[in-house]
Design a protein around this motif. Structure first.
Motif, PDB file in Angstrom:
ATOM      1  N   TYR A   1      -3.091   2.902  -1.454  1.00  0.00           N
ATOM      2  CA  TYR A   1      -3.281   2.635  -0.031  1.00  0.00           C
ATOM      3  C   TYR A   1      -4.658   2.063   0.254  1.00  0.00           C
ATOM      4  O   TYR A   1      -4.797   1.048   0.944  1.00  0.00           O
ATOM      5  CB  TYR A   1      -3.073   3.927   0.764  1.00  0.00           C
ATOM      6  CG  TYR A   1      -3.221   3.748   2.260  1.00  0.00           C
ATOM      7  CD1 TYR A   1      -2.130   3.427   3.050  1.00  0.00           C
ATOM      8  CD2 TYR A   1      -4.470   3.880   2.875  1.00  0.00           C
ATOM      9  CE1 TYR A   1      -2.272   3.255   4.426  1.00  0.00           C
ATOM     10  CE2 TYR A   1      -4.617   3.707   4.243  1.00  0.00           C
ATOM     11  CZ  TYR A   1      -3.513   3.399   5.012  1.00  0.00           C
ATOM     12  OH  TYR A   1      -3.651   3.215   6.354  1.00  0.00           O
TER      13      TYR A   1
ATOM     14  N   ARG B   1       0.829  -1.210   0.000  1.00  0.00           N
ATOM     15  CA  ARG B   1       0.000   0.000   0.000  1.00  0.00           C
ATOM     16  C   ARG B   1       0.864   1.262   0.000  1.00  0.00           C
ATOM     17  O   ARG B   1       0.359   2.357  -0.305  1.00  0.00           O
ATOM     18  CB  ARG B   1      -0.940  -0.011   1.204  1.00  0.00           C
ATOM     19  CG  ARG B   1      -0.270   0.144   2.564  1.00  0.00           C
ATOM     20  CD  ARG B   1      -1.261  -0.191   3.669  1.00  0.00           C
ATOM     21  NE  ARG B   1      -0.769   0.123   5.008  1.00  0.00           N
ATOM     22  CZ  ARG B   1       0.045  -0.654   5.713  1.00  0.00           C
ATOM     23  NH1 ARG B   1       0.461  -1.815   5.195  1.00  0.00           N
ATOM     24  NH2 ARG B   1       0.435  -0.295   6.922  1.00  0.00           N
TER      25      ARG B   1
ATOM     26  N   THR C   1      -5.709  -1.828   1.442  1.00  0.00           N
ATOM     27  CA  THR C   1      -6.354  -1.936   2.750  1.00  0.00           C
ATOM     28  C   THR C   1      -7.779  -2.465   2.617  1.00  0.00           C
ATOM     29  O   THR C   1      -8.197  -3.353   3.381  1.00  0.00           O
ATOM     30  CB  THR C   1      -6.375  -0.562   3.444  1.00  0.00           C
ATOM     31  OG1 THR C   1      -5.042  -0.054   3.531  1.00  0.00           O
ATOM     32  CG2 THR C   1      -6.977  -0.671   4.833  1.00  0.00           C
TER      33      THR C   1
END
Length: 305
Positions: free
Chosen positions: A69, A46, A73
């Motif tokens: 990111y 990420r 996630t």
């Protein structure tokens, strides 16, 4: 026996539904272990710049954006959220499909930065076929055979064997016989050897023979499929494969954990019932003080005439 009957007997060999429940639990458990213990580097992607993203072929065909990111996630959160109910048998088909799609993206993220692992091929096959298994599978169910479960696990077994066999094919495809005649094992031990393997550097002929033995071993792995009628022989071969991977891990620190999870579909896991195990353990560790004392029978007196 006709060819059609033999083929159907091979691909649709009934498997008890208890094995389906056990494999669902193992698959979900591995997903929880992978991201923080086995391959934590995937989650760290990420923070990797998008310029380093080199998508696999499937990532170029499908409209999948470069991971950032929130993509990494979010994929992890969805994957863990779906694995938990599936492993305990709650809506296993619904959450199984969600887990498969999320894990599919997870593998694209893992293998699109210059290094492609082949240890997860059998495990991805397992996640796919678990989506199509009967929903009512329960631990310890040996009395309900299912041809659908047998067909699904046969596909996983084929995926496990292809991981070995095609690995040997790749060695010949890219290196020819030079791979077996090279010093690849010597290089591997120098790079990541342990106390269990460093002594082999003094025996180069042994390492050379081991390289040829590795290729022979990988080419012969389809035998485990051909002996499906002789279960004890098949279990012995599977036990040898597990021992092989334990040896490789001890020698080089290389683990094929997702592959080993997928390979468990060869085993009679339907014999495992956590409820029976709990009851047996409770009965074994229950002390006599915990049990009510047996009442002595009251004396019987005959009445006089």
């Amino acid at each position: 026996m006709s060819v059609r009957t033999a083929v159907n007997g091979f691909f649709f060999e009934p498997v008890p539904l208890g094995r389906v429940a056990a494999m669902r639990f193992l698959a979900g458990l591995y997903v929880w272990i992978e991201w923080w213990a086995y391959m934590p580097f995937i989650f760290r992607h990420r923070f990797v710049p998008e310029e380093l993203y080199q998508p696999l072929f499937i990532g170029r065909v499908l409209p999948i954006p470069a991971p950032d990111y929130w993509t990494v996630t979010g994929t992890l959160v969805v994957m863990l959220a779906a694995a938990t109910p599936m492993m305990f048998g709650y809506r296993p088909k619904l959450f199984g499909w969600i887990l498969f799609v999320a894990y599919f993206e997870w593998m694209i993220i893992a293998n699109s930065y210059g290094k492609v692992d082949h240890a997860s091929f059998g495990f991805m096959t397992l996640l796919l076929v678990l989506c199509m298994m009967p929903s009512g599978a329960r631990w310890g169910d040996r009395e309900t055979p299912s041809e659908r479960a047998g067909w699904g696990f046969k596909l996983v077994q084929l995926g496990v064997v292809c991981t070995y066999f095609l690995s040997a094919w790749a060695k010949f495809r890219y290196g020819g016989f030079d791979w077996a005649d090279s010093g690849v094992f010597t290089w591997a031990i120098i790079r990541r050897g342990t106390v269990f393997s460093e002594w082999m550097l003094d025996f180069p002929r042994l390492l050379h023979a081991a390289q040829w033995g590795m290729i022979a071993f990988e080419l012969l792995t389809p035998v485990v499929l051909l002996v499906y009628r002789w279960k004890k022989v098949q279990y012995a071969i599977v036990a040898f494969l597990y021992c092989f991977h334990v040896t490789v891990f001890a020698a080089l620190g290389i683990s094929f954990l997702p592959h080993l999870v997928a390979m468990a579909c060869f085993l009679p896991l339907e014999r495992i019932d956590p409820r029976d195990m709990y009851r047996n353990a409770k009965a074994r560790f229950t002390t006599p003080k915990d049990e009510p004392a047996a009442r002595e029978p009251e004396p019987q007196f005959e009445s006089s005439p």
